[in-house]
Write a protein that holds these residues in place. Structure first.
Motif, PDB file in Angstrom:
ATOM      1  N   ASP A 108      21.295  42.614  92.365  1.00  0.00           N
ATOM      2  CA  ASP A 108      22.660  42.526  91.838  1.00  0.00           C
ATOM      3  C   ASP A 108      23.340  43.892  91.768  1.00  0.00           C
ATOM      4  N   LEU A 109      22.562  44.963  91.830  1.00  0.00           N
ATOM      5  CA  LEU A 109      23.096  46.284  91.489  1.00  0.00           C
ATOM      6  C   LEU A 109      24.288  46.716  92.351  1.00  0.00           C
ATOM      7  N   PRO A 110      24.271  46.554  93.676  1.00  0.00           N
ATOM      8  CA  PRO A 110      25.453  46.949  94.451  1.00  0.00           C
ATOM      9  C   PRO A 110      26.714  46.183  94.043  1.00  0.00           C
ATOM     10  N   ALA A 111      26.584  44.865  93.832  1.00  0.00           N
ATOM     11  CA  ALA A 111      27.752  44.071  93.442  1.00  0.00           C
ATOM     12  C   ALA A 111      28.190  44.398  92.019  1.00  0.00           C
ATOM     13  N   LEU A 112      27.219  44.702  91.139  1.00  0.00           N
ATOM     14  CA  LEU A 112      27.564  45.084  89.774  1.00  0.00           C
ATOM     15  C   LEU A 112      28.361  46.387  89.780  1.00  0.00           C
ATOM     16  N   HIS A 113      27.902  47.363  90.571  1.00  0.00           N
ATOM     17  CA  HIS A 113      28.633  48.620  90.645  1.00  0.00           C
ATOM     18  C   HIS A 113      30.019  48.414  91.252  1.00  0.00           C
ATOM     19  N   ALA A 114      30.137  47.528  92.232  1.00  0.00           N
ATOM     20  CA  ALA A 114      31.445  47.247  92.830  1.00  0.00           C
ATOM     21  C   ALA A 114      32.393  46.638  91.802  1.00  0.00           C
ATOM     22  N   CYS A 115      31.853  45.778  90.930  1.00  0.00           N
ATOM     23  CA  CYS A 115      32.666  45.180  89.872  1.00  0.00           C
ATOM     24  C   CYS A 115      33.207  46.266  88.943  1.00  0.00           C
ATOM     25  N   TYR A 116      32.320  47.184  88.552  1.00  0.00           N
ATOM     26  CA  TYR A 116      32.764  48.295  87.709  1.00  0.00           C
ATOM     27  C   TYR A 116      33.807  49.155  88.426  1.00  0.00           C
ATOM     28  N   ALA A 117      33.541  49.512  89.689  1.00  0.00           N
ATOM     29  CA  ALA A 117      34.430  50.412  90.421  1.00  0.00           C
ATOM     30  C   ALA A 117      35.812  49.790  90.625  1.00  0.00           C
ATOM     31  N   ASP A 118      35.861  48.479  90.836  1.00  0.00           N
ATOM     32  CA  ASP A 118      37.159  47.815  90.996  1.00  0.00           C
ATOM     33  C   ASP A 118      37.990  47.939  89.721  1.00  0.00           C
ATOM     34  N   LEU A 119      37.332  47.791  88.569  1.00  0.00           N
ATOM     35  CA  LEU A 119      38.048  47.989  87.311  1.00  0.00           C
ATOM     36  C   LEU A 119      38.417  49.453  87.129  1.00  0.00           C
ATOM     37  N   ALA A 120      37.434  50.346  87.326  1.00  0.00           N
ATOM     38  CA  ALA A 120      37.650  51.770  87.055  1.00  0.00           C
ATOM     39  C   ALA A 120      38.798  52.339  87.870  1.00  0.00           C
ATOM     40  N   SER A 121      39.005  51.824  89.069  1.00  0.00           N
ATOM     41  CA  SER A 121      40.079  52.342  89.927  1.00  0.00           C
ATOM     42  C   SER A 121      41.458  52.059  89.356  1.00  0.00           C
ATOM     43  N   THR A 122      41.543  51.175  88.358  1.00  0.00           N
ATOM     44  CA  THR A 122      42.826  50.843  87.739  1.00  0.00           C
ATOM     45  C   THR A 122      43.023  51.517  86.393  1.00  0.00           C
ATOM     46  N   GLY A 155      29.577  35.554  90.934  1.00  0.00           N
ATOM     47  CA  GLY A 155      30.782  34.986  91.517  1.00  0.00           C
ATOM     48  C   GLY A 155      30.474  34.385  92.870  1.00  0.00           C
ATOM     49  N   HIS A 156      31.450  34.349  93.749  1.00  0.00           N
ATOM     50  CA  HIS A 156      31.272  33.769  95.079  1.00  0.00           C
ATOM     51  C   HIS A 156      30.771  34.814  96.069  1.00  0.00           C
ATOM     52  N   ASP A 157      29.955  34.363  97.021  1.00  0.00           N
ATOM     53  CA  ASP A 157      29.503  35.205  98.135  1.00  0.00           C
ATOM     54  C   ASP A 157      28.841  36.501  97.665  1.00  0.00           C
ATOM     55  N   GLY A 158      28.011  36.396  96.626  1.00  0.00           N
ATOM     56  CA  GLY A 158      27.273  37.548  96.143  1.00  0.00           C
ATOM     57  C   GLY A 158      28.063  38.495  95.269  1.00  0.00           C
ATOM     58  N   GLU A 159      29.321  38.186  94.997  1.00  0.00           N
ATOM     59  CA  GLU A 159      30.146  39.034  94.153  1.00  0.00           C
ATOM     60  C   GLU A 159      29.754  38.864  92.688  1.00  0.00           C
ATOM     61  N   VAL A 160      29.907  39.906  91.913  1.00  0.00           N
ATOM     62  CA  VAL A 160      29.721  39.838  90.471  1.00  0.00           C
ATOM     63  C   VAL A 160      31.076  39.643  89.821  1.00  0.00           C
ATOM     64  N   ARG A 161      31.191  38.570  89.043  1.00  0.00           N
ATOM     65  CA  ARG A 161      32.458  38.258  88.374  1.00  0.00           C
ATOM     66  C   ARG A 161      32.614  39.063  87.077  1.00  0.00           C
ATOM     67  N   GLY A 162      31.479  39.438  86.486  1.00  0.00           N
ATOM     68  CA  GLY A 162      31.500  40.233  85.269  1.00  0.00           C
ATOM     69  C   GLY A 162      30.084  40.538  84.833  1.00  0.00           C
ATOM     70  N   TYR A 163      29.944  41.506  83.933  1.00  0.00           N
ATOM     71  CA  TYR A 163      28.607  41.841  83.453  1.00  0.00           C
ATOM     72  C   TYR A 163      28.696  42.480  82.078  1.00  0.00           C
ATOM     73  N   LEU A 164      27.555  42.481  81.380  1.00  0.00           N
ATOM     74  CA  LEU A 164      27.441  43.039  80.040  1.00  0.00           C
ATOM     75  C   LEU A 164      26.143  43.833  79.962  1.00  0.00           C
ATOM     76  N   THR A 165      26.198  45.068  79.458  1.00  0.00           N
ATOM     77  CA  THR A 165      24.992  45.857  79.231  1.00  0.00           C
ATOM     78  C   THR A 165      25.015  46.375  77.800  1.00  0.00           C
ATOM     79  N   ALA A 166      23.838  46.400  77.165  1.00  0.00           N
ATOM     80  CA  ALA A 166      23.773  46.821  75.767  1.00  0.00           C
ATOM     81  C   ALA A 166      22.354  47.233  75.408  1.00  0.00           C
ATOM     82  N   GLU A 167      22.231  47.934  74.296  1.00  0.00           N
ATOM     83  CA  GLU A 167      20.931  48.268  73.743  1.00  0.00           C
ATOM     84  C   GLU A 167      20.915  47.901  72.265  1.00  0.00           C
ATOM     85  N   ARG A 168      19.755  47.474  71.803  1.00  0.00           N
ATOM     86  CA  ARG A 168      19.622  47.068  70.406  1.00  0.00           C
ATOM     87  C   ARG A 168      19.235  48.277  69.559  1.00  0.00           C
ATOM     88  N   THR A 169      19.869  48.405  68.404  1.00  0.00           N
ATOM     89  CA  THR A 169      19.550  49.457  67.453  1.00  0.00           C
ATOM     90  C   THR A 169      19.232  48.803  66.113  1.00  0.00           C
TER      91      THR A 169
END
Length: 376
Positions: A148-162, A190-204
Motif C-alpha cells: 500500500d505504501l506507494p499509493a498511501l504516499h500518493a494520497c498524502y502528496a495529492d493533499l500536500a500539493s494543495t 479506493g479503485h485500481d489500487g488507489e488509496v482513498r484515505g488513511y490514518l496513522t497514530a501511536e498509543r500513549t
C-alpha cells in the motif's frame, strides 16, 4: 572560529552537547537525507546543527528546503558569536546544496531573526476527547500493508500539493515505510489500487496520538474520523496533528470547544531568484506582464542582495539582476512574503519593507495559513 561538517567522530561530543544545551540527546549524527555542521571554540565542540533535505509545496510546486534542526550551543560558548557564525555558515551551505529556502522551529526566535528568518506558518495539534469526534459512515478500512505504501504516499502528496508549506515526504529524508511500525496504520482502499484515505497514530498513556488523517473526499474523511472515534475508550484523549485543514473545520464545526496547540515555524529565503523560479505562481496567470524593482537588504546572503527585478511574463515569474530598487525589502520580509503570511502593509509597519508592494501581494494570492506536519 572553525566551522566544518558534522562527522561520525563527533557523535559522542554532539550527543553530550545537545543533552546539555537542549535537555535531550537527539540523533548523534544525521541519517540519510540530512547533514550537519559544527562550530569549534578553543579546540572543543561549541555548537551543532543539522539540515534535512526536504521539498516544500508552494503554489502547487515543490521548492527545495533545508529543514534546520537540533541547533545546540554549549552554554559556556554563549555570547561569543558562535550561533551567528554557525547560522551564517548554514546559509552558505544551504545555497551550495541548492536549497533556496530554510525552515526551522525556534524556541528563542531572536538569533534566527538576526539572520533573516521570520515566522511563516504553524504546526497544529488538536486536543479532544472521543465524544467530540463526529460519528461517520462505516467504511471498509483495513491495516496498511507493504504494497500500500506507494499509493498511501500518493494520497498524502495529492493533499500536500494543495496546502502551502507541507513537505512532499520524499525519501531519503522521510521513510514512508515507517508507518508500518506505528501502533495504528489503517487505509481505506479506493479503485485500481488507489488509496482513498488513511490514518496513522501511536498509543500513549494519555490516549491516541494521531499523526496523519488524510482523505481524498468528504465521505472518506468522515469515515476515518468515525473509525478514530471507535479506536479509543470514552476516557481517552486524542491528540490529532493537523495535516488537512478540512479536518479542523469538521471537528470545530460540531459546536464543541476544541483545544488547539500551535508550534510556529520560521522561513528564510536563502536564494531569491532560485526560490521564485521553483515556486508555483497560480495568481500570475491572471496578471498582465509587468515588473517590480526590488532592493534586497540582506547582509548575510550577499549573493542575492541589492537591486533585483521581479518579472511577471506570460504567467511565469522570475527574478533577475537590475532595476531601480524602488521597493526596499529586508531579508526578514522575504519569508513571510513568499509564504503569503504577511502582506505589504504589515511588513511596512514592521519596518521590513518600503515602497509599493501591491504587485507582490497579488502574486502570492495564497489562501489559508501555511502549515507543516513534520518536525525536524
Amino acid at each position: 572560529m572553525p566551522i566544518r561538517a558534522l562527522t561520525e567522530r563527533d557523535a559522542d561530543a554532539a550527543t553530550r552537547l545537545r543533552r546539555t544545551a537542549l535537555g535531550r540527546p537527539g540523533r548523534p549524527v544525521p541519517g540519510p537525507g540530512a547533514r550537519g555542521l559544527v562550530a569549534e571554540l578553543d579546540g572543543d565542540l561549541a555548537a551543532v546543527l543539522t539540515i534535512g533535505d526536504f521539498h516544500q509545496f508552494w503554489g502547487g510546486r515543490t521548492v527545495p528546503m533545508g529543514g534546520v534542526g537540533a541547533v545546540a550551543v554549549d552554554p559556556r560558548a554563549r555570547g561569543r558569536g558562535v550561533t551567528g557564525a554557525l547560522l551564517d555558515a548554514a546559509l552558505r551551505d544551504l545555497r551550495e546544496h541548492g536549497q533556496p529556502l530554510a525552515a526551522l522551529y525556534a524556541p528563542t526566535p531572536a538569533p534566527y531573526r538576526s539572520r533573516g528568518w521570520e515566522r511563516a506558518g504553524v504546526l497544529e495539534w488538536l486536543d479532544l476527547s472521543s465524544d467530540q469526534v463526529p460519528a461517520g459512515p462505516r467504511l471498509p478500512a483495513r491495516a496498511v500493508r507493504e504494497d500500500d505504501l506507494p499509493a498511501l504516499h500518493a494520497c498524502y502528496a495529492d493533499l500536500a500539493s494543495t496546502v502551502n508549506g507541507l513537505v512532499d515526504r520524499a525519501p531519503p529524508a522521510v521513510a514512508v515505510r515507517d508507518v508500518l511500525d506505528l501502533d495504528v496504520a489503517s487505509v481505506l482502499p479506493g479503485h485500481d489500487g488507489e488509496v482513498r484515505g488513511y490514518l496513522t497514530a501511536e498509543r500513549t498513556r494519555h490516549g491516541l496520538r494521531v499523526l496523519d488523517l488524510v482523505a481524498r473526499d468528504a465521505t472518506a474523511l468522515a469515515g476515518l474520523l468515525g473509525g478514530l472515534r471507535d479506536s479509543v475508550g470514552p476516557a481517552d484523549r486524542i491528540a490529532l496533528r493537523v495535516v488537512d485543514p478540512a479536518v479542523t473545520g469538521l471537528l470545530t464545526g460540531q459546536g464543541v470547544e476544541v483545544a488547539v496547540t500551535a508550534s510556529h515555524w520560521m522561513l528564510r529565503v536563502v536564494d531569491l531568484p532560485a526560490a521564485v523560479a521553483a515556486r508555483g505562481w497560480p495568481a500570475a496567470e491572471g496578471l498582465r506582464d509587468t515588473t517590480v524593482d526590488l532592493d534586497v537588504v540582506d547582509e548575510h546572503a550577499p549573493w542575492h542582495a541589492g537591486r533585483q527585478r521581479l518579472v511577471v511574463e506570460g504567467g511565469a515569474v522570475r527574478v533577475e539582476p537590475g532595476g531601480t530598487g524602488a521597493v526596499t525589502v529586508h531579508a526578514r520580509a522575504l519569508g513571510p512574503w513568499f509564504a503569503g503570511t504577511q502582506d505589504g502593509h504589515a511588513l511596512r509597519r514592521a519596518g521590513l519593507l518600503d515602497g509599493d508592494a501591491r504587485l507582490l501581494d497579488r502574486l502570492v494570492g495564497a489562501p489559508g495559513v501555511p502549515r507543516l506536519a513534520d518536525f525536524f
